[in-house]
Design a protein around this motif. Structure first.
Motif, PDB file in Angstrom:
ATOM      1  N   TYR A  99       0.831  -1.202   0.000  1.00  0.00           N
ATOM      2  CA  TYR A  99       0.000   0.000   0.000  1.00  0.00           C
ATOM      3  C   TYR A  99       0.870   1.259   0.000  1.00  0.00           C
ATOM      4  O   TYR A  99       0.552   2.244  -0.675  1.00  0.00           O
ATOM      5  CB  TYR A  99      -0.947  -0.004   1.199  1.00  0.00           C
ATOM      6  CG  TYR A  99      -1.882   1.178   1.225  1.00  0.00           C
ATOM      7  CD1 TYR A  99      -2.854   1.337   0.245  1.00  0.00           C
ATOM      8  CD2 TYR A  99      -1.787   2.148   2.206  1.00  0.00           C
ATOM      9  CE1 TYR A  99      -3.710   2.418   0.248  1.00  0.00           C
ATOM     10  CE2 TYR A  99      -2.635   3.231   2.227  1.00  0.00           C
ATOM     11  CZ  TYR A  99      -3.593   3.364   1.249  1.00  0.00           C
ATOM     12  OH  TYR A  99      -4.435   4.442   1.253  1.00  0.00           O
ATOM     13  N   TYR A 102       2.061   1.705  -3.447  1.00  0.00           N
ATOM     14  CA  TYR A 102       0.942   2.215  -4.243  1.00  0.00           C
ATOM     15  C   TYR A 102       0.773   3.719  -4.047  1.00  0.00           C
ATOM     16  O   TYR A 102       0.526   4.454  -4.999  1.00  0.00           O
ATOM     17  CB  TYR A 102      -0.343   1.476  -3.852  1.00  0.00           C
ATOM     18  CG  TYR A 102      -1.597   2.093  -4.418  1.00  0.00           C
ATOM     19  CD1 TYR A 102      -1.935   1.935  -5.756  1.00  0.00           C
ATOM     20  CD2 TYR A 102      -2.442   2.840  -3.607  1.00  0.00           C
ATOM     21  CE1 TYR A 102      -3.086   2.501  -6.274  1.00  0.00           C
ATOM     22  CE2 TYR A 102      -3.588   3.409  -4.118  1.00  0.00           C
ATOM     23  CZ  TYR A 102      -3.902   3.238  -5.446  1.00  0.00           C
ATOM     24  OH  TYR A 102      -5.035   3.809  -5.954  1.00  0.00           O
ATOM     25  N   VAL A 105       4.023   5.594  -5.852  1.00  0.00           N
ATOM     26  CA  VAL A 105       4.168   5.543  -7.308  1.00  0.00           C
ATOM     27  C   VAL A 105       2.915   6.130  -7.961  1.00  0.00           C
ATOM     28  O   VAL A 105       1.838   5.549  -7.873  1.00  0.00           O
ATOM     29  CB  VAL A 105       4.399   4.095  -7.781  1.00  0.00           C
ATOM     30  CG1 VAL A 105       4.497   4.022  -9.298  1.00  0.00           C
ATOM     31  CG2 VAL A 105       5.644   3.516  -7.137  1.00  0.00           C
ATOM     32  N   ALA A 107       2.072   6.331 -11.080  1.00  0.00           N
ATOM     33  CA  ALA A 107       1.570   5.588 -12.235  1.00  0.00           C
ATOM     34  C   ALA A 107       0.530   4.557 -11.824  1.00  0.00           C
ATOM     35  O   ALA A 107      -0.291   4.131 -12.661  1.00  0.00           O
ATOM     36  CB  ALA A 107       2.735   4.912 -12.942  1.00  0.00           C
ATOM     37  N   LEU A 108       0.524   4.129 -10.600  1.00  0.00           N
ATOM     38  CA  LEU A 108      -0.448   3.143 -10.139  1.00  0.00           C
ATOM     39  C   LEU A 108      -1.813   3.760  -9.837  1.00  0.00           C
ATOM     40  O   LEU A 108      -2.789   3.040  -9.686  1.00  0.00           O
ATOM     41  CB  LEU A 108       0.079   2.452  -8.872  1.00  0.00           C
ATOM     42  CG  LEU A 108       1.365   1.653  -9.040  1.00  0.00           C
ATOM     43  CD1 LEU A 108       1.840   1.123  -7.708  1.00  0.00           C
ATOM     44  CD2 LEU A 108       1.165   0.518 -10.029  1.00  0.00           C
ATOM     45  N   HIS A 109      -1.907   5.062  -9.793  1.00  0.00           N
ATOM     46  CA  HIS A 109      -3.167   5.727  -9.479  1.00  0.00           C
ATOM     47  C   HIS A 109      -4.014   5.988 -10.715  1.00  0.00           C
ATOM     48  O   HIS A 109      -5.155   6.401 -10.599  1.00  0.00           O
ATOM     49  CB  HIS A 109      -2.887   7.081  -8.791  1.00  0.00           C
ATOM     50  CG  HIS A 109      -2.255   6.933  -7.459  1.00  0.00           C
ATOM     51  ND1 HIS A 109      -2.643   7.664  -6.382  1.00  0.00           N
ATOM     52  CD2 HIS A 109      -1.258   6.154  -7.000  1.00  0.00           C
ATOM     53  CE1 HIS A 109      -1.914   7.349  -5.347  1.00  0.00           C
ATOM     54  NE2 HIS A 109      -1.062   6.431  -5.703  1.00  0.00           N
ATOM     55  N   ARG A 110      -3.460   5.797 -11.887  1.00  0.00           N
ATOM     56  CA  ARG A 110      -4.203   6.139 -13.115  1.00  0.00           C
ATOM     57  C   ARG A 110      -4.841   4.979 -13.741  1.00  0.00           C
ATOM     58  O   ARG A 110      -4.703   3.910 -13.710  1.00  0.00           O
ATOM     59  CB  ARG A 110      -3.255   6.811 -14.087  1.00  0.00           C
ATOM     60  CG  ARG A 110      -2.764   8.097 -13.508  1.00  0.00           C
ATOM     61  CD  ARG A 110      -1.764   8.756 -14.366  1.00  0.00           C
ATOM     62  NE  ARG A 110      -1.200   9.831 -13.547  1.00  0.00           N
ATOM     63  CZ  ARG A 110      -0.372  10.699 -13.966  1.00  0.00           C
ATOM     64  NH1 ARG A 110       0.024  10.678 -15.198  1.00  0.00           N
ATOM     65  NH2 ARG A 110       0.088  11.629 -13.184  1.00  0.00           N
TER      66      ARG A 110
END
Length: 110
Positions: A99, A102, A105, A107-110
């Motif tokens: 977590y 997450y 980074v 890029a993991l939110h898009r």
């Protein structure tokens, strides 16, 4: 201009998460040793250790750990519960790390 309230929030969150991870990991180790699992690594398998145990010292520690496990007053069901709880602590520790990755980074939110 520095947003000091955001800085305080990040500081408190990082201290809390570090304390949580260390607590979960140490509780997991404690529960595994209570369940009778010996967290001992042979010197031949882990050569990057800071202190490498000789086979004689490793055998002596293994004998001491088995003797302590035999003197454990817990029933087999309690040992099994401690084992599963220890593994659950390690899983929670891993999930907390994932977590955190997450959140870091973008890029993991898009």
């Amino acid at each position: 201009m520095i947003d000091w309230s955001a800085f305080l929030i990040v500081s408190v969150a990082s201290l809390f998460s570090a304390a949580l991870l260390v607590s979960l990991y140490s509780l997991g180790l404690r529960l595994l040793t209570t369940a009778g699992r010996i967290p001992l690594v042979d010197p031949l398998e882990f050569t990057g250790a800071i202190t490498v145990l000789t086979p004689k010292k490793a055998a002596k520690q293994l004998k001491r750990a088995r003797k302590a496990a035999a003197a454990n007053p817990l029933t087999s069901g309690m040992k099994r519960l401690a084992l599963f709880a220890g593994y659950a602590c390690f899983v929670l520790c891993g999930l907390a790390v994932l977590y955190g990755v997450y959140l870091i980074v973008p890029a993991l939110h898009r």
